[in-house]
Design a protein around this motif. Structure first.
Motif, short mmCIF file in Angstrom:
data_model
loop_
_atom_site.label_atom_id
_atom_site.label_comp_id
_atom_site.label_asym_id
_atom_site.label_seq_id
_atom_site.Cartn_x
_atom_site.Cartn_y
_atom_site.Cartn_z
N ALA A 77 -1.44 -48.39 -24.92
CA ALA A 77 -0.36 -49.26 -24.43
C ALA A 77 -1.23 -50.56 -24.03
CB ALA A 77 0.45 -48.88 -23.33
N LEU A 78 -2.22 -50.42 -23.37
CA LEU A 78 -3.11 -51.26 -22.65
C LEU A 78 -3.78 -52.23 -23.67
CD1 LEU A 78 -4.26 -52.65 -20.11
CD2 LEU A 78 -5.92 -50.88 -20.11
N PHE A 79 -4.25 -51.28 -24.96
CA PHE A 79 -4.90 -52.11 -26.03
C PHE A 79 -3.90 -52.88 -26.98
CE2 PHE A 79 -6.11 -51.58 -30.85
CZ PHE A 79 -7.20 -52.47 -30.79
N LYS A 80 -2.81 -52.14 -27.05
CA LYS A 80 -1.56 -52.95 -27.76
C LYS A 80 -1.37 -54.32 -27.17
CE LYS A 80 2.89 -52.42 -29.79
NZ LYS A 80 4.30 -51.73 -29.75
N VAL A 81 -1.31 -54.51 -25.96
CA VAL A 81 -1.02 -55.88 -25.25
C VAL A 81 -2.40 -56.58 -25.15
CG1 VAL A 81 -0.71 -56.91 -22.79
CG2 VAL A 81 0.65 -54.92 -23.69
N ALA A 94 -18.29 -56.61 -33.20
CA ALA A 94 -17.36 -56.29 -32.08
C ALA A 94 -16.60 -55.15 -32.31
CB ALA A 94 -16.50 -57.52 -31.65
N HIS A 95 -16.41 -54.44 -31.27
CA HIS A 95 -15.40 -53.15 -31.28
C HIS A 95 -15.08 -53.06 -29.87
CE1 HIS A 95 -19.49 -51.43 -29.53
NE2 HIS A 95 -18.69 -50.65 -29.00
N VAL A 96 -14.17 -52.04 -29.80
CA VAL A 96 -13.43 -51.68 -28.53
C VAL A 96 -13.53 -50.04 -28.51
CG1 VAL A 96 -11.10 -51.53 -27.43
CG2 VAL A 96 -11.58 -53.60 -28.65
N VAL A 97 -13.88 -49.59 -27.24
CA VAL A 97 -13.59 -48.18 -27.05
C VAL A 97 -12.47 -47.89 -26.07
CG1 VAL A 97 -14.88 -46.33 -26.02
CG2 VAL A 97 -16.07 -48.06 -27.11
N LEU A 98 -11.63 -47.09 -26.95
CA LEU A 98 -10.45 -46.43 -25.83
C LEU A 98 -10.87 -45.35 -25.34
CD1 LEU A 98 -7.84 -47.25 -28.37
CD2 LEU A 98 -8.38 -48.66 -26.55
N ARG A 99 -10.98 -45.14 -23.90
CA ARG A 99 -11.18 -43.92 -23.16
C ARG A 99 -9.66 -43.29 -22.73
NH1 ARG A 99 -16.15 -45.32 -19.54
NH2 ARG A 99 -17.87 -45.27 -21.26
N GLN A 100 -9.55 -42.04 -23.19
CA GLN A 100 -8.22 -41.39 -22.66
C GLN A 100 -8.41 -40.15 -22.06
OE1 GLN A 100 -7.13 -41.98 -26.98
NE2 GLN A 100 -5.36 -42.74 -26.40
N GLY A 101 -7.22 -39.79 -21.39
CA GLY A 101 -7.55 -38.63 -20.54
C GLY A 101 -8.49 -38.81 -19.42
N SER A 102 -9.22 -37.80 -19.01
CA SER A 102 -10.04 -37.88 -18.09
C SER A 102 -11.37 -38.41 -18.48
CB SER A 102 -10.12 -36.62 -17.32
OG SER A 102 -10.45 -35.62 -18.08
N GLY A 103 -11.42 -39.07 -19.67
CA GLY A 103 -12.40 -39.72 -20.32
C GLY A 103 -13.31 -38.73 -21.41
N THR A 105 -11.93 -37.91 -24.23
CA THR A 105 -11.74 -38.48 -25.55
C THR A 105 -11.85 -39.87 -25.59
OG1 THR A 105 -9.72 -36.92 -25.50
CG2 THR A 105 -9.74 -38.59 -27.05
N GLU A 106 -12.65 -40.29 -26.76
CA GLU A 106 -12.99 -41.73 -26.82
C GLU A 106 -12.77 -42.07 -28.28
OE1 GLU A 106 -16.70 -43.13 -25.63
OE2 GLU A 106 -16.45 -42.80 -23.41
N SER A 107 -12.20 -43.05 -28.58
CA SER A 107 -12.07 -43.40 -29.61
C SER A 107 -12.56 -45.01 -29.98
CB SER A 107 -10.61 -43.54 -30.38
OG SER A 107 -9.76 -44.25 -29.52
N ARG A 108 -12.95 -45.42 -31.07
CA ARG A 108 -13.65 -46.64 -31.37
C ARG A 108 -12.83 -47.56 -32.47
NH1 ARG A 108 -19.51 -48.73 -32.14
NH2 ARG A 108 -19.08 -50.43 -33.56
N VAL A 109 -12.63 -48.59 -31.92
CA VAL A 109 -11.76 -49.66 -32.86
C VAL A 109 -12.54 -50.77 -33.19
CG1 VAL A 109 -9.62 -50.94 -33.24
CG2 VAL A 109 -9.46 -48.72 -31.95
N ASP A 110 -13.10 -50.89 -34.53
CA ASP A 110 -13.72 -52.33 -34.82
C ASP A 110 -13.03 -53.20 -34.81
OD1 ASP A 110 -16.33 -50.97 -35.17
OD2 ASP A 110 -15.85 -50.12 -37.09
N LEU A 111 -13.21 -54.53 -34.22
CA LEU A 111 -12.60 -55.79 -34.50
C LEU A 111 -13.02 -56.39 -35.68
CD1 LEU A 111 -12.66 -56.44 -30.67
CD2 LEU A 111 -10.65 -55.47 -31.94
#
Length: 111
Positions: A77-81, A94-103, A105-111
């Motif tokens: 939700a944070l990333f979407k905004v 450039a890229h974004v790392v999304l850390r989910q749960g207690s850390g 799980t990470e996923s990477r999104v290239d910009l």
């Protein structure tokens, strides 16, 4: 005698969106690059606050990279905004790392 304690419920783990932008030199980038990052950070902070999905928590410059940090209950939700402004910052790669749960799980999104 056994005593029961009222313990607070554990807080939900805070999730994160961490954006990384490559700058034009191996240090802190140009003044124009830093200003562009500061402008993007302010725009994202306003959008995140308005949406009520978390907070933009600052930046870090060094080693030829700018990093922006944001935290909330739901990284997606944070990333979407934040996504429109994240894509508008022109520095690449450039890229974004999304850390989910207690850390864990990470996923990477290239910009």
């Amino acid at each position: 005698m056994d005593t029961l304690f009222d313990l607070p419920e554990p807080a939900a783990p805070e999730e994160a969106v961490i954006a990384h932008y490559r700058l034009s030199d191996d240090e802190y980038g140009s003044r124009a690059e830093r200003e562009a990052i500061f402008d993007a950070e302010r725009a994202m902070a306003a959008a995140v606050e308005q949406a009520g999905v978390g907070e933009v928590d600052g930046n870090e410059f060094g080693g030829g990279e700018a990093v922006l940090y944001a935290y909330g209950k739901d990284a997606e939700a944070l990333f979407k905004v934040m996504e429109p402004t994240l894509h508008a910052v022109p520095f690449r790669p450039a890229h974004v790392v999304l850390r989910q749960g207690s850390g864990e799980t990470e996923s990477r999104v290239d910009l």
